[in-house]
Design a protein around this motif. Structure first.
Motif, PDB file in Angstrom:
ATOM      1  N   ARG A   1      -2.280  34.964  -5.119  1.00 40.46           N
ATOM      2  CA  ARG A   1      -2.703  33.713  -4.404  1.00 40.46           C
ATOM      3  C   ARG A   1      -3.547  34.251  -3.385  1.00 40.46           C
ATOM      4  O   ARG A   1      -4.639  33.309  -2.844  1.00 40.46           O
ATOM      5  N   CYS A   2      -3.297  35.146  -2.570  1.00 40.16           N
ATOM      6  CA  CYS A   2      -4.143  35.572  -1.565  1.00 40.16           C
ATOM      7  C   CYS A   2      -5.537  36.040  -1.644  1.00 40.16           C
ATOM      8  O   CYS A   2      -6.363  35.474  -1.229  1.00 40.16           O
ATOM      9  N   VAL A   3      -5.461  36.749  -3.036  1.00 44.81           N
ATOM     10  CA  VAL A   3      -6.828  37.214  -3.360  1.00 44.81           C
ATOM     11  C   VAL A   3      -7.591  35.983  -3.879  1.00 44.81           C
ATOM     12  O   VAL A   3      -8.835  35.797  -3.756  1.00 44.81           O
ATOM     13  N   ALA A   4      -6.899  35.053  -4.768  1.00 43.40           N
ATOM     14  CA  ALA A   4      -7.540  34.030  -5.016  1.00 43.40           C
ATOM     15  C   ALA A   4      -8.277  33.197  -3.905  1.00 43.40           C
ATOM     16  O   ALA A   4      -9.116  32.638  -4.025  1.00 43.40           O
ATOM     17  N   ALA A   5      -7.351  33.044  -3.036  1.00 43.36           N
ATOM     18  CA  ALA A   5      -7.852  32.260  -1.737  1.00 43.36           C
ATOM     19  C   ALA A   5      -9.068  33.037  -1.076  1.00 43.36           C
ATOM     20  O   ALA A   5      -9.990  32.114  -0.507  1.00 43.36           O
ATOM     21  N   THR A   6      -8.950  34.267  -1.037  1.00 47.58           N
ATOM     22  CA  THR A   6      -9.989  34.986  -0.355  1.00 47.58           C
ATOM     23  C   THR A   6     -11.342  34.715  -1.357  1.00 47.58           C
ATOM     24  O   THR A   6     -12.515  34.758  -0.657  1.00 47.58           O
ATOM     25  N   LEU A   7     -11.178  35.008  -2.647  1.00 47.03           N
ATOM     26  CA  LEU A   7     -12.247  34.863  -3.586  1.00 47.03           C
ATOM     27  C   LEU A   7     -13.006  33.523  -3.415  1.00 47.03           C
ATOM     28  O   LEU A   7     -14.153  33.130  -3.489  1.00 47.03           O
ATOM     29  N   LEU A   8     -11.950  32.461  -3.379  1.00 49.26           N
ATOM     30  CA  LEU A   8     -12.587  30.942  -3.147  1.00 49.26           C
ATOM     31  C   LEU A   8     -13.365  30.652  -1.928  1.00 49.26           C
ATOM     32  O   LEU A   8     -14.599  30.188  -1.863  1.00 49.26           O
ATOM     33  N   GLU A   9     -12.967  31.274  -0.621  1.00 46.80           N
ATOM     34  CA  GLU A   9     -13.598  31.513   0.292  1.00 46.80           C
ATOM     35  C   GLU A   9     -14.975  31.997   0.384  1.00 46.80           C
ATOM     36  O   GLU A   9     -16.045  31.843   0.706  1.00 46.80           O
ATOM     37  N   GLN A  10     -14.917  33.210  -0.377  1.00 47.54           N
ATOM     38  CA  GLN A  10     -16.114  34.093  -0.565  1.00 47.54           C
ATOM     39  C   GLN A  10     -17.234  33.390  -1.373  1.00 47.54           C
ATOM     40  O   GLN A  10     -18.288  33.053  -0.966  1.00 47.54           O
ATOM     41  N   ARG A  11     -16.632  32.517  -2.440  1.00 52.52           N
ATOM     42  CA  ARG A  11     -17.495  31.821  -3.301  1.00 52.52           C
ATOM     43  C   ARG A  11     -18.102  30.478  -2.236  1.00 52.52           C
ATOM     44  O   ARG A  11     -19.097  30.318  -2.437  1.00 52.52           O
ATOM     45  N   ARG A  12     -17.374  30.024  -1.468  1.00 51.72           N
ATOM     46  CA  ARG A  12     -17.842  28.772  -0.655  1.00 51.72           C
ATOM     47  C   ARG A  12     -18.940  29.409   0.078  1.00 51.72           C
ATOM     48  O   ARG A  12     -19.850  28.625   0.534  1.00 51.72           O
ATOM     49  N   ARG A  13     -18.564  30.566   0.775  1.00 51.83           N
ATOM     50  CA  ARG A  13     -19.754  31.225   1.637  1.00 51.83           C
ATOM     51  C   ARG A  13     -20.728  31.703   1.031  1.00 51.83           C
ATOM     52  O   ARG A  13     -22.157  31.272   1.469  1.00 51.83           O
ATOM     53  N   VAL A  14     -20.740  32.118  -0.094  1.00 50.28           N
ATOM     54  CA  VAL A  14     -21.901  32.370  -0.913  1.00 50.28           C
ATOM     55  C   VAL A  14     -22.872  31.279  -1.192  1.00 50.28           C
ATOM     56  O   VAL A  14     -23.915  31.071  -1.188  1.00 50.28           O
ATOM     57  N   SER A  15     -21.858  30.064  -1.697  1.00 51.48           N
ATOM     58  CA  SER A  15     -22.797  28.840  -2.121  1.00 51.48           C
ATOM     59  C   SER A  15     -23.273  28.472  -0.756  1.00 51.48           C
ATOM     60  O   SER A  15     -24.656  27.774  -0.808  1.00 51.48           O
ATOM     61  N   GLU A  16     -22.847  28.468   0.275  1.00 46.19           N
ATOM     62  CA  GLU A  16     -23.394  27.853   1.471  1.00 46.19           C
ATOM     63  C   GLU A  16     -24.510  28.854   1.859  1.00 46.19           C
ATOM     64  O   GLU A  16     -25.621  28.202   2.153  1.00 46.19           O
ATOM     65  N   GLU A  17     -24.631  30.109   1.739  1.00 47.76           N
ATOM     66  CA  GLU A  17     -25.759  30.870   2.142  1.00 47.76           C
ATOM     67  C   GLU A  17     -26.823  30.473   0.912  1.00 47.76           C
ATOM     68  O   GLU A  17     -27.889  30.700   1.461  1.00 47.76           O
ATOM     69  N   ALA A  18     -26.526  30.389  -0.304  1.00 47.72           N
ATOM     70  CA  ALA A  18     -27.582  29.858  -1.186  1.00 47.72           C
ATOM     71  C   ALA A  18     -28.123  28.717  -0.898  1.00 47.72           C
ATOM     72  O   ALA A  18     -29.716  28.598  -1.037  1.00 47.72           O
ATOM     73  N   ASP A  19     -27.282  27.467  -0.500  1.00 44.10           N
ATOM     74  CA  ASP A  19     -28.052  26.389  -0.036  1.00 44.10           C
ATOM     75  C   ASP A  19     -28.865  26.709   1.107  1.00 44.10           C
ATOM     76  O   ASP A  19     -29.954  25.775   1.048  1.00 44.10           O
ATOM     77  N   GLU A  20     -28.438  27.264   1.993  1.00 42.85           N
ATOM     78  CA  GLU A  20     -29.135  27.458   3.248  1.00 42.85           C
ATOM     79  C   GLU A  20     -30.513  28.223   2.827  1.00 42.85           C
ATOM     80  O   GLU A  20     -31.552  27.840   3.379  1.00 42.85           O
ATOM     81  N   ALA A  21     -30.530  29.270   2.099  1.00 40.16           N
ATOM     82  CA  ALA A  21     -31.737  30.095   1.688  1.00 40.16           C
ATOM     83  C   ALA A  21     -32.847  28.811   0.923  1.00 40.16           C
ATOM     84  O   ALA A  21     -33.852  29.064   1.100  1.00 40.16           O
TER      85      ALA A  21
END
Length: 176
Positions: free
Chosen positions: A61-81
């Motif tokens: 569950r912790c790994v999944a939460a971390t990966l979901l947070e990472q996915r959210r950050r990468v998505s935000e980075e992509a949107d910003e770029a």
């Protein structure tokens, strides 16, 4: 005397039969004690396994939460770029076109061509950055899917261990 001998013989046979019965009961009792001890050991082992499974499920569950947070950050980075790329290119290009329309001298044309080349390079850089971010996002999505699959498998194993634990406990209670 004959009746006495018969009574003595019968008493002796009865005594031997009772001794055999008592020995059989003692043997059965020892077997049941051994089974109960074995069941207790198995139950303790299942408790440890259950605890380990719970820990693995928590980690998943912790790994999944971390990966979901990472996915959210990468998505935000992509949107910003993408915002930067689309926001940076259009105003400069329209200004350069305006200058060209006014009819500047050759130096201005060279500057504009240089800036146009810079804009093209920036567009290529943005496209490359977008591709890179898409790949990162896809990798994160894959990691999330793998973590979710591992979590689901862990939950199934945990349920099976619980069923086995309950079955053994019921068996132990029936013997007790």
């Amino acid at each position: 005397g004959n009746m006495l001998e018969e009574a003595l013989s019968k008493a002796k046979c009865d005594k031997e039969a009772r001794e055999r019965g008592l020995l059989a009961e003692r043997t059965e009792f020892r077997v049941l004690e051994d089974e109960a001890a074995s069941d207790e050991l198995r139950e303790e082992e299942l408790r440890r396994e259950l605890s380990a499974e719970r820990n693995r499920a928590h980690e998943a569950r912790c790994v999944a939460a971390t990966l979901l947070e990472q996915r959210r950050r990468v998505s935000e980075e992509a949107d910003e770029a993408l915002r930067r790329c689309s926001g940076a290119g259009l105003p400069l290009e329209s200004r350069w076109r305006g200058r060209l329309a006014v009819g500047r001298d050759d130096d201005d044309d060279d500057v504009l061509r240089g800036r146009s080349d810079q804009l093209a390079a920036a567009a290529r850089s943005c496209a490359l950055m977008e591709d890179t971010l898409e790949h990162r996002l896809a990798a994160v999505h894959e990691q999330v899917r793998e973590a979710e699959g591992a979590h689901a498998r862990t939950l199934l194993e945990l349920r099976e261990e619980r069923r086995e634990h309950q079955r053994l406990r019921a068996r132990t209670l029936l013997r007790g």
